[in-house]
Every structure is written in C-alpha cells, then in structure tokens.
Design a protein around this motif. Structure first.
Motif, PDB file in Angstrom:
ATOM      1  N   LEU A 347       0.866  -1.176   0.000  1.00 36.12           N
ATOM      2  CA  LEU A 347       0.000   0.000   0.000  1.00 36.12           C
ATOM      3  C   LEU A 347       0.903   1.226   0.000  1.00 36.12           C
ATOM      4  N   LEU A 348       0.861   1.967  -1.116  1.00 31.35           N
ATOM      5  CA  LEU A 348       1.818   3.043  -1.351  1.00 31.35           C
ATOM      6  C   LEU A 348       1.118   4.393  -1.424  1.00 31.35           C
ATOM      7  N   PRO A 349       1.437   5.345  -0.538  1.00 37.05           N
ATOM      8  CA  PRO A 349       0.928   6.713  -0.694  1.00 37.05           C
ATOM      9  C   PRO A 349       1.723   7.451  -1.773  1.00 37.05           C
ATOM     10  N   SER A 350       1.042   8.269  -2.564  1.00 39.43           N
ATOM     11  CA  SER A 350       1.713   9.048  -3.602  1.00 39.43           C
ATOM     12  C   SER A 350       0.893  10.283  -3.933  1.00 39.43           C
ATOM     13  N   ASP A 351       1.597  11.389  -4.225  1.00 37.30           N
ATOM     14  CA  ASP A 351       0.911  12.606  -4.660  1.00 37.30           C
ATOM     15  C   ASP A 351       1.063  12.797  -6.166  1.00 37.30           C
ATOM     16  N   ARG A 352       1.251  11.699  -6.890  1.00 38.99           N
ATOM     17  CA  ARG A 352       1.461  11.781  -8.348  1.00 38.99           C
ATOM     18  C   ARG A 352       0.278  12.431  -9.066  1.00 38.99           C
ATOM     19  N   SER A 353      -0.916  12.386  -8.459  1.00 38.96           N
ATOM     20  CA  SER A 353      -2.099  12.991  -9.080  1.00 38.96           C
ATOM     21  C   SER A 353      -2.235  14.476  -8.748  1.00 38.96           C
ATOM     22  N   GLY A 354      -1.413  14.960  -7.819  1.00 33.93           N
ATOM     23  CA  GLY A 354      -1.535  16.331  -7.331  1.00 33.93           C
ATOM     24  C   GLY A 354      -2.008  16.384  -5.894  1.00 33.93           C
ATOM     25  N   TYR A 355      -2.639  15.296  -5.437  1.00 32.36           N
ATOM     26  CA  TYR A 355      -3.023  15.146  -4.033  1.00 32.36           C
ATOM     27  C   TYR A 355      -2.589  13.764  -3.573  1.00 32.36           C
ATOM     28  N   MET A 356      -2.330  13.625  -2.280  1.00 34.47           N
ATOM     29  CA  MET A 356      -1.888  12.342  -1.759  1.00 34.47           C
ATOM     30  C   MET A 356      -3.034  11.332  -1.799  1.00 34.47           C
ATOM     31  N   GLN A 357      -2.809  10.244  -2.536  1.00 37.33           N
ATOM     32  CA  GLN A 357      -3.747   9.133  -2.596  1.00 37.33           C
ATOM     33  C   GLN A 357      -3.016   7.844  -2.236  1.00 37.33           C
ATOM     34  N   LEU A 358      -3.760   6.760  -2.095  1.00 34.28           N
ATOM     35  CA  LEU A 358      -3.162   5.459  -1.794  1.00 34.28           C
ATOM     36  C   LEU A 358      -3.309   4.550  -3.002  1.00 34.28           C
ATOM     37  N   TYR A 359      -2.237   3.831  -3.311  1.00 33.55           N
ATOM     38  CA  TYR A 359      -2.224   2.917  -4.452  1.00 33.55           C
ATOM     39  C   TYR A 359      -1.934   1.517  -3.933  1.00 33.55           C
ATOM     40  N   LEU A 360      -2.881   0.607  -4.158  1.00 30.77           N
ATOM     41  CA  LEU A 360      -2.772  -0.758  -3.665  1.00 30.77           C
ATOM     42  C   LEU A 360      -2.241  -1.666  -4.775  1.00 30.77           C
ATOM     43  N   TYR A 361      -1.072  -2.280  -4.512  1.00 35.69           N
ATOM     44  CA  TYR A 361      -0.447  -3.205  -5.451  1.00 35.69           C
ATOM     45  C   TYR A 361      -0.514  -4.623  -4.892  1.00 35.69           C
ATOM     46  N   ASP A 362      -0.514  -5.615  -5.778  1.00 37.64           N
ATOM     47  CA  ASP A 362      -0.409  -6.995  -5.305  1.00 37.64           C
ATOM     48  C   ASP A 362       1.060  -7.347  -5.094  1.00 37.64           C
ATOM     49  N   GLY A 363       1.318  -8.585  -4.681  1.00 37.47           N
ATOM     50  CA  GLY A 363       2.675  -8.998  -4.364  1.00 37.47           C
ATOM     51  C   GLY A 363       3.608  -9.022  -5.544  1.00 37.47           C
ATOM     52  N   ASN A 364       3.068  -8.922  -6.755  1.00 31.33           N
ATOM     53  CA  ASN A 364       3.901  -8.882  -7.956  1.00 31.33           C
ATOM     54  C   ASN A 364       4.091  -7.468  -8.496  1.00 31.33           C
ATOM     55  N   GLY A 365       3.582  -6.485  -7.764  1.00 29.91           N
ATOM     56  CA  GLY A 365       3.766  -5.100  -8.174  1.00 29.91           C
ATOM     57  C   GLY A 365       2.736  -4.605  -9.168  1.00 29.91           C
ATOM     58  N   GLN A 366       1.602  -5.328  -9.300  1.00 27.46           N
ATOM     59  CA  GLN A 366       0.546  -4.909 -10.223  1.00 27.46           C
ATOM     60  C   GLN A 366      -0.478  -4.062  -9.460  1.00 27.46           C
ATOM     61  N   LEU A 367      -0.799  -2.878  -9.991  1.00 23.44           N
ATOM     62  CA  LEU A 367      -1.741  -1.979  -9.342  1.00 23.44           C
ATOM     63  C   LEU A 367      -3.141  -2.581  -9.340  1.00 23.44           C
ATOM     64  N   GLN A 368      -3.754  -2.643  -8.159  1.00 23.98           N
ATOM     65  CA  GLN A 368      -5.083  -3.217  -8.005  1.00 23.98           C
ATOM     66  C   GLN A 368      -6.169  -2.150  -7.895  1.00 23.98           C
ATOM     67  N   ARG A 369      -5.907  -1.121  -7.121  1.00 26.37           N
ATOM     68  CA  ARG A 369      -6.900  -0.055  -7.009  1.00 26.37           C
ATOM     69  C   ARG A 369      -6.285   1.180  -6.378  1.00 26.37           C
ATOM     70  N   THR A 370      -7.003   2.302  -6.532  1.00 26.04           N
ATOM     71  CA  THR A 370      -6.589   3.588  -5.985  1.00 26.04           C
ATOM     72  C   THR A 370      -7.596   4.025  -4.940  1.00 26.04           C
ATOM     73  N   VAL A 371      -7.087   4.539  -3.826  1.00 26.93           N
ATOM     74  CA  VAL A 371      -7.939   5.008  -2.732  1.00 26.93           C
ATOM     75  C   VAL A 371      -7.819   6.526  -2.642  1.00 26.93           C
ATOM     76  N   GLY A 372      -8.962   7.204  -2.567  1.00 26.75           N
ATOM     77  CA  GLY A 372      -8.998   8.671  -2.542  1.00 26.75           C
ATOM     78  C   GLY A 372      -9.393   9.203  -3.903  1.00 26.75           C
ATOM     79  N   ASP A 373     -10.102  10.333  -3.935  1.00 24.44           N
ATOM     80  CA  ASP A 373     -10.612  10.830  -5.213  1.00 24.44           C
ATOM     81  C   ASP A 373      -9.715  11.895  -5.841  1.00 24.44           C
ATOM     82  N   GLY A 374      -8.563  12.192  -5.203  1.00 22.54           N
ATOM     83  CA  GLY A 374      -7.639  13.139  -5.805  1.00 22.54           C
ATOM     84  C   GLY A 374      -8.025  14.589  -5.648  1.00 22.54           C
ATOM     85  N   GLN A 375      -8.967  14.880  -4.751  1.00 20.03           N
ATOM     86  CA  GLN A 375      -9.375  16.262  -4.499  1.00 20.03           C
ATOM     87  C   GLN A 375      -8.978  16.722  -3.099  1.00 20.03           C
ATOM     88  N   TYR A 376      -8.315  15.857  -2.345  1.00 19.42           N
ATOM     89  CA  TYR A 376      -7.855  16.167  -0.992  1.00 19.42           C
ATOM     90  C   TYR A 376      -6.694  15.234  -0.671  1.00 19.42           C
TER      91      TYR A 376
END
Length: 736
Positions: A347-376
């Motif tokens: 579970l990786l936090p990142s502000d790559r969208s302009g706001y801090m969101q969470l990016y959930l990857y599986d054990g192989n490094g494949q992105l599964q889903r994004t948490v947060g709507d990018g507006q806060y």
C-alpha cells in the motif's frame, strides 16, 4: 454552535473578574502545568483485539481490551519477576509470537530517535527475567519472527542471541567503528531525515538476518564543544571543554556509501545483496515480508524524486524491482514512511495525481486499485485488512485543517468512521475490529474513545474535562480561525488569540508565530495547535500580557495538495517570507491592531523564516525572535536540504538567497537564541549570521544555551528561554 458561543461568552465574563492568582505562570507552564492526560504507547497484540500498554506508574505492562478499554491481564510487573530484579523500566519490545518481551532499562538518548539501553529478556508465562547481554548497552534489538532469536547493535556492530541455545551470543559483524562504518543502524542524516532508527531485519523464517551497512569514512565531521554545565553536569569538562565530533553531510557534500548484507544464522555465511544502486543513492528502509525468500529494500536517488521498491532474496542475493515511484520535484518523506507491506500487497501513498492518494499493489507489483478521489490529501495510513480488502486511513477531506478517519471498501465505497469535526487519529486493533480514536479541536483537549470498524462509539476512556475547566479558570481565550487573500492572489488561513478583556476599540500589539516549513501545518483544528504545545498555553500567556497572537500557514505548508506545498521548490524561504509579510500587512488594516508594533518569531525552520521575513524588504516587523535558525541551507544536511533545493552546484541562486545574504536588509529588533550543542541545526548558523549582522552594522542580541541541543530544554532552560522571548516582545512592542 449556540452552546459553543454561550461557553465563549461565559469565558469572557469570567475573564473580567479573573483574580491575579489565576493568571498563567510561565515557570509552571514550562514545567507542563497544562499538559493533557494522554493514552499513549498503545501496542496492538498480533491476531487479537487486545493491546499492551505501560501502566501509569511505570511498573507494569498491562493488557487491555480495545472494545472496553478495561484491563484484561498483566503481562509484566517489576515486582513479580523470577531471576533478575528491577525497580523500574523505560519501555519494551513484544516478540512476534507474544510469548516474550524485551524490557528496556537505563536508556541513554543519542540523537532524535536513537538510544542505548540495557535490555532484559522476559518470558511471560514463567515470569523469568534475564539479561539480553553482559557485554554492555545495546541498540535497536530486533526479534526473529519465531521469537527464538534477537539481534542487536553494540558499538556499530551486530550481535546475535539464540534463546534456544542458552542465550548464546555471537558477533555477526566486526568492521563497525565510530565515525567510519555502521552496521544495522542508520547514520545521523538517515535517522533524522528518513525517520527510522533500525536498519536491520530477519527474514520470515528467522534463518537470515539482513541489514544496511553505512560506510561514512568520506563524510566530513562537525564538532560540538561540550562544557561542564549543569542539569546534567559533565564533571570531566570542569576546566577544559571536550569536543564531540560526528559525521554530518552538509548540502552538496559526500554521503555515506550504503550497501545491504545478509547473514545465514545457521551456516554463518555473510553475503552482499545485489541491489541496483547509484553511487549517490539512498537506502531509506529494509523491511521483512511474509515470504522467507524476500525482504523489502527501498532505494531512492539523491534528488529524491524516484523511489524504487525491491524484493531481494537473502540467500541468492538477487533483487527484483517491484514498484518504481516517480513524482514531480520530490517524494514526500511522510509518504515514504507510510508505505505498508503485507503478505501479498503493498500500500503506497503518492501525490502523483496532485493530491496524496493510496495505491494498492499486489505482491507482484501490479496496481489493483486507488484510494482517494484526488481532491484532498490522505494524511495517514492505518492499514489494509487482507481478509476483507478494507483500507483504513486518515484524510483532510472536509478541509485542509480537519482530519477524519475513513475506510475504503473493496467495492470502492468509502465510509467515514468519525463524526466530530476537528482532529481525529486512530490506533487499530491487529484484527481491525476496533480502534482507539483520539479527537480534539482547537479549543477542546483530547477525548479518547473506542469505536468499532463501522465507527460506532463503544466506550469513552479519557475526556480531559478537568483540563478544560482549568483553562476556563485561567481565562483562556478561544482560538479564532480566519482567512485572507494576499496581494498576489493567494488565499491563506490562520488563527488568532485576542487578549484578555479584549476591547475592539483599542489597538493591540501583535506577535506572529509560524513554522512555515515544507509540508508542515500549524493552522489546524487541533488541541496540538500553538507554539509550544499544551493547547497553545504559551500563546495564551502572551495574550494575557496584552498581545494579539496570530499564526498563518503560508505557501509551502501542507494539507492543500502538492502544488501548494511544492511551489517553494529550489527557493526555500522566499515565498514563505512574502506570505508572512503579507500577513502583517493584512493585520495592520484591522481596527484593533497597532500596525507599528507587530513582531514575529519561530523555531528551527520558523526561525529561518523569521529572519527571511524581517529582511524581506518591506519593514513591517518591529521585533522578532529566531530560535535555532538555519541561516543558510548550505550549512544544513544533504537529505533534507537537497530534497527541496537540489545541490548548491545545481541551484546556486536558491542557496545564495538566505538569511546571511539578507543581513543588511534586516529591519526590527532581533533576538537570536541557540543551543550550543545543537547536533541538528549547528550553532555555526547563528555564529555566521551574527558576524554578517556585525559587518552590516546591525544591532541585535543573542543567547546561547550551554550543552543544549535543538530542543533547548533541561533544568530551568525552557522557562528561561520563554521568559526571554516574552520580555523581548514586551520591551520592543509595548514600550511607549
């Protein structure tokens, strides 16, 4: 809202008749008179809805239920041990299987997070207590996952204790040496700026021990002069002072050379792990994973805009890139420290969208889903429940000054788990069924409750009503929030405290407090608001002296997305100073403000911004106080400074605009305060700035505190410092 207004009115009425005995006393304040009751040190017990905590009297480690907050058992008692005996202890480290503890005693602080201590092994069932080692104090002991081994560091080398072999101790590394090579613990700059104190881990089955090695041979030293002093007294320095020299890489200079190693606890074979690494790269973390064939290693380039997560086989030494994180300008340190690694996820936090969101990857490094709507901004990560797919986190979703607790479900639905605006934090049980919620707002001290994972209130444990009544008894004024727009069209937010017996027809002097550093927030709806903690007790004290106290977060501060925070990149102090000057100009237009008597102060980065603001060119400040200020970022460390400024060679213009080069423009009466043993912001900063002021023919006053570090405390020190600040402003802003 009506009740709140009535309470404020009652407070005002009470203040009018306030007896002198109920005025805030500065010395009592410095000694923590207004400290709130806290529930701290909550340690969730793996696989349960229980937690462990040190008892209030410091003699026991007690087990509690998350659900009820009630005691369910005693795990350790200094008066009930077999074998060794203790009268007190400082802390503990629970084994992963919950059967044993390491009991910490005789703690000696080193830097901000590091310390040496004497540890004991305690077996809960038998109550047997025995020393971890007879060879001297230890640092950062680490349990193996099965609880049968402990690794620790002594004198920069790693040692291994095997509990199943009569606690036999063996030495793993032998090349460690002070100011040359460090094994298993970070050097000064990595500890300070990447926020960790242990650089060592076992693999999942405990057969391999892995660590980061720091070769700091080529890093230049900084020396601090230590005197006899008092509280504590260093008798060896009674006639001649001693020197403490340590490795401190300043911006643009050489860092430690880092590498990662593994040790087979059975064959005793040592190997270097083959991790792709540039000559100037960092390794800010090494972590275990649930797979015995994989440990997690982070690497980061010197510019700190790329973060790579590798899984490494500690036996074959082969590394595999799992996730590559790239963001504009820099990866926020808070995001890096909040990464969560589990059985089959990252579970990786990142502000790559302009706001801090969470990016959930599986054990192989494949992105599964994004948490947060990018507006806060998501501002805290509490964990991922692998059974349900629920992600628990804290976010500034309501506004930048508020924090709420949320859960994001696997189906994409998000639920808010807290129901009161203000500042909410959480500690979840290991099974995610319950959490202890700490809530406060700017005028209400901490309330501790337990809630279930749907947000339902289960129990209230601490409400600090007595402290709230005490603040009313002492005539505390409400902290009022406000906003304004600068001449450059930037909306800024702040809070203020008006003086006791405030009269809108009078004009009052103003003291502005700020920190202003990258990502920091001082304008929040939290009891933690204010210049010196305790709910802003020192600010209330200044208000009782007749000042309007104000704090405004300028550009570069947090909670408002990456663009607002990172706009100061490569020009630290420039926009921040403009915004503090704009604040003073805004305040000068208020009918109750004496525009000729506005002061500013701050500590650390806040001290730097104070100096930059007083020499910005618009002479709006009559007085200022800078405590422990970095006066030129050429003097500060590599990791922090280059994250925001790059190197002096790459960014000479940014580095050359500093408090020292602005010394000739200083406007207003200035007090400089610094700890003479500050290992973080070196006294060099104030020495060099003072010389620049002398040569610019500027008057000022400076105070050095003997043997004190960046926190400037010990004995009567803090009381003395706060009195100097108060007196300075009274003499310079209130004199006729």
């Amino acid at each position: 809202m009506k009740k709140f207004l009535m309470a404020c009115s009652a407070m005002l009425m009470f203040t009018v008749a306030l007896p002198a005995s109920d005025k805030i006393n500065l010395k009592s304040l410095a000694q923590g008179e207004f400290a709130a009751q806290r529930i701290s040190g909550i340690d969730p017990i793996e696989g349960t809805d229980q937690y462990a905590q040190v008892s209030p009297d410091g003699t026991q480690i007690v087990q509690y239920s998350f659900k009820t907050g009630k005691q369910t058992g005693i795990l350790f008692d200094v008066n009930q041990t077999q074998g060794e005996t203790l009268t007190a202890f400082d802390g503990y480290v629970m084994s992963p299987d919950g059967k044993r503890m390491l009991i910490r005693t005789k703690t000696e602080p080193i830097y901000r997070r590091s310390y040496k201590a004497v540890f004991y092994i305690y077996t809960i069932q038998s109550r047997k207590l025995e020393k971890l080692s007879e060879g001297g104090p230890q640092q950062t002991p680490v349990w193996s996952p099965d609880g049968n081994k402990v690794a620790f560091v002594r004198d920069n080398n790693i040692f291994l204790v095997k509990l199943l072999y009569d606690n036999s101790e063996s030495q793993v590394t032998k090349d460690g040496q002070f100011n040359q090579v460090i094994n298993g613990i970070p050097d000064w700059v990595n500890e300070e700026e990447f926020s960790f104190s242990s650089a060592m881990t076992f693999n999942a089955d405990g057969t391999m021990l892995c660590w980061i090695r720091y070769d700091e041979t080529d890093v230049k030293e900084y020396s601090l002069q230590m005197f006899k002093g008092t509280n504590p007294e260093m008798k060896d320095n009674e006639v001649y002072p001693s020197m403490y020299s340590y490795k401190y890489p300043k911006a643009g200079e050489k860092n430690s050379k880092v590498s990662v190693w593994s040790f087979d606890t059975q064959s005793r074979r040592t190997q270097k792990l083959n991790i792709p690494l540039g000559d100037e790269d960092y390794i800010p973390r090494i972590l275990p994973t649930p797979d015995a064939n994989r440990v997690m290693v982070y690497t980061m380039n010197r510019h700190q805009d790329e973060l790579d997560l590798y899984t490494v086989n500690p036996r074959s030494t082969v590394a595999k890139l799992l996730i590559k994180e790239r963001v504009p300008k820099y990866v926020q340190e808070s995001a890096m420290t909040s990464i969560r690694v589990g059985k089959d996820y990252v579970l990786l936090p990142s502000d790559r969208s302009g706001y801090m969101q969470l990016y959930l990857y599986d054990g192989n490094g494949q992105l599964q889903r994004t948490v947060g709507d990018g507006q806060y901004d998501i501002t805290g990560v509490y964990g991922y429940d692998e059974k349900t797919g629920d992600v628990y986190y804290q976010a500034a979703a309501l506004n930048p000054h508020d924090r709420q607790i949320y859960v994001s479900h696997k189906n994409g639905k998000t639920d808010r788990l807290t129901d009161r605006e203000g500042w909410n934090t959480a500690v979840f049980s290991a099974d995610y069924r319950y959490f202890v919620n700490t809530w406060s707002d700017r005028n209400t001290p901490y309330v501790y409750t337990t809630r279930d994972n749907r947000g339902k209130l289960v129990a209230t444990h601490v409400d600090n009503k007595e402290l709230l009544q005490k603040t009313q008894q002492y005539g505390w004024r409400p902290k009022e929030m406000f906003s304004f727009t600068t001449s450059e069209g930037v909306k800024l937010d702040g809070w203020m405290i008006k003086p006791a017996n405030f009269d809108a027809n009078r004009k009052y002097p103003v003291i502005m407090f700020q920190y202003s550093g990258p990502g920091n927030q001082q304008v929040v709806d939290s009891w933690n608001i204010g210049s010196m903690g305790q709910g802003g007790a020192f600010d209330q004290y200044l208000a009782q002296q007749g000042f309007v106290v104000v704090c405004v977060d300028g550009r570069g501060t947090g909670g408002r997305g990456a663009e607002f925070e990172k706009c100061t990149y490569q020009r630290l102090g420039n926009l921040e100073a403009k915004d503090q000057v704009e604040t003073a100009l805004y305040l000068s237009k208020q009918s109750y403000v004496d525009q000729n008597n506005i002061g500013i102060w701050g500590w650390s980065y806040g001290g730097f911004c104070t100096l930059m603001s007083m020499s910005e060119g618009r002479g709006v400040f009559k007085a200022g106080v800078a405590v422990a200020p970095p006066t030129s970022y050429r003097f500060y460390d590599t990791v922090y400074t280059e994250r925001y400024m790059r190197t002096p060679k790459e960014n000479p213009e940014g580095y050359n605009d500093n408090a020292i080069t602005r010394a000739g423009k200083l406007n207003g009466a200035l007090l400089l305060c610094h700890g003479a043993a500050d290992d973080n912001v070196h006294p060099q900063n104030t020495f060099e700035y003072a010389e620049a002021l002398v040569q610019a023919d500027k008057d000022f006053k400076q105070i050095f505190y003997t043997n004190r570090n960046h926190g400037i405390f010990g004995g009567n020190t803090r009381n003395h410092l706060l009195r100097q600040i108060t007196t300075w402003f009274k003499e310079n802003l209130m004199s006729k």
